[in-house]
Design an enzyme around this catalytic site. Structure first.
Site, short mmCIF file in Angstrom:
data_model
loop_
_atom_site.label_atom_id
_atom_site.label_comp_id
_atom_site.label_asym_id
_atom_site.label_seq_id
_atom_site.Cartn_x
_atom_site.Cartn_y
_atom_site.Cartn_z
N LYS A 151 0.99 -0.96 0.46
CA LYS A 151 0.42 -0.19 0.15
C LYS A 151 0.82 1.61 0.22
O LYS A 151 0.88 2.28 -1.15
CB LYS A 151 -0.98 0.18 1.10
CG LYS A 151 -1.90 1.42 1.16
CD LYS A 151 -2.87 1.15 2.16
CE LYS A 151 -1.94 2.41 3.37
NZ LYS A 151 -2.90 2.83 4.72
N ASP A 169 -6.39 0.77 1.22
CA ASP A 169 -6.43 1.22 2.52
C ASP A 169 -7.86 0.93 2.91
O ASP A 169 -8.49 -0.05 1.98
CB ASP A 169 -5.59 3.10 2.02
CG ASP A 169 -7.58 3.98 1.99
OD1 ASP A 169 -8.18 3.75 1.74
OD2 ASP A 169 -7.35 4.60 1.74
#
Length: 281
Positions: A151, A169
């Site tokens: 991420k 997320d």
């Protein structure tokens, strides 16, 4: 054949999830899913033409550090914390040589400051020792840095290097499951399934639009369904407040007339900047 045509033609016959239609629940074909997902993306692009990363940064190193700090806190709190941090440690070499306790005190407002300080010290030393003090522009290199997963790597690649990536997320995962683009919970599996629905060139901006929407309209506990611009395309419509007036009161940031998360937002951002740490809004 273009990328969109290729996806749609080869996947058209495959059944996918079920969505609610005017005649009840029916299977949604792969082609219908791709078309609906891409239409939602187009609609979000109209609503949020100013979508952007909501972390303040001026260099790949600053974005990397800010993204590591953003775990388990808001971008606003990170943005209020990093001016003093970057003034004290402007480069990886400076941060790698920082006194751990002094670093911890600077980042304390972001929470989990001891673990985050350890990651910052480690990644800064790795940048100094293995990458000549520069943030690498490849995912396989970024994920070798302490505290950096896919991420974080995709945030840095997409926004500091222009390399397309999806930022999975909590907001992103929540919305793509609500929209029935995927049923996956694991972030890497979510990333793979959503990546298959869109041209690579759309990945970074798609991430910004979805995260913007999740923070402003499609909240976790009480979505503002009655004020949602993509309500006709959403199979989860009705999970939140459907009364337009009540839903409007749930809107956040610039859509709700409130300050944004960045102290220094882009020039096309239509809302107010956030206040510095400790300042009265």
């Amino acid at each position: 054949m273009g990328e969109q045509e290729s996806v749609e033609s080869t996947e058209a016959a495959k059944p996918h999830k079920s969505v609610k239609g005017s005649k009840g629940t029916r299977p949604e074909s792969r082609l219908a899913l791709v078309r609906r997902a891409r239409r939602i993306n187009r609609e979000l692009a109209e609503v949020y033409p100013y979508a952007h990363p909501e972390l303040d940064f001026e260099s790949p190193f600053q974005l990397l550090v800010a993204t590591v700090l953003s775990a388990q806190t808001t971008d606003l709190r990170v943005n209020q914390t990093t001016p003093a941090l970057f003034a004290a440690y402007p480069a990886p070499e400076d941060m790698a040589a920082a006194d751990p306790e002094a670093l911890e005190q600077l980042i304390r407002p972001t929470g989990f400051f001891r673990a985050k300080a350890k990651s910052l010290l480690g990644l800064s030393a790795a940048l100094r020792d293995r990458f000549d003090g520069e943030v690498p522009g490849r995912l396989e290199d970024l994920v070798t840095l302490p505290g950096v997963g896919r991420k974080t790597a995709n945030v840095v690649l997409g926004n500091a290097f222009g390399v397309p990536g999806l930022t999975v997320d909590t907001h992103f995962g929540r919305l793509v499951r609500r929209w029935k683009w995927t049923a996956q919970e694991d972030p890497e599996k979510v990333e793979a399934e959503i990546a298959a629905l869109f041209p690579k060139s759309e990945w970074t901006m798609l991430s910004h639009r979805i995260i913007f929407h999740g923070r402003r309209v499609c909240h976790a506990r009480k979505p503002a369904c009655g004020a949602c611009p993509i309500a006709p395309l959403c199979p989860a419509y009705g999970e939140g407040e459907t009364d337009p007036d009540k839903a409007k009161k749930l809107l956040k940031y610039e859509l709700g007339g409130q300050p944004g998360q960045r102290l220094r937002p882009p020039s096309d951002y239509p809302g107010r900047p956030a206040a510095p740490l400790g300042a009265a809004e």
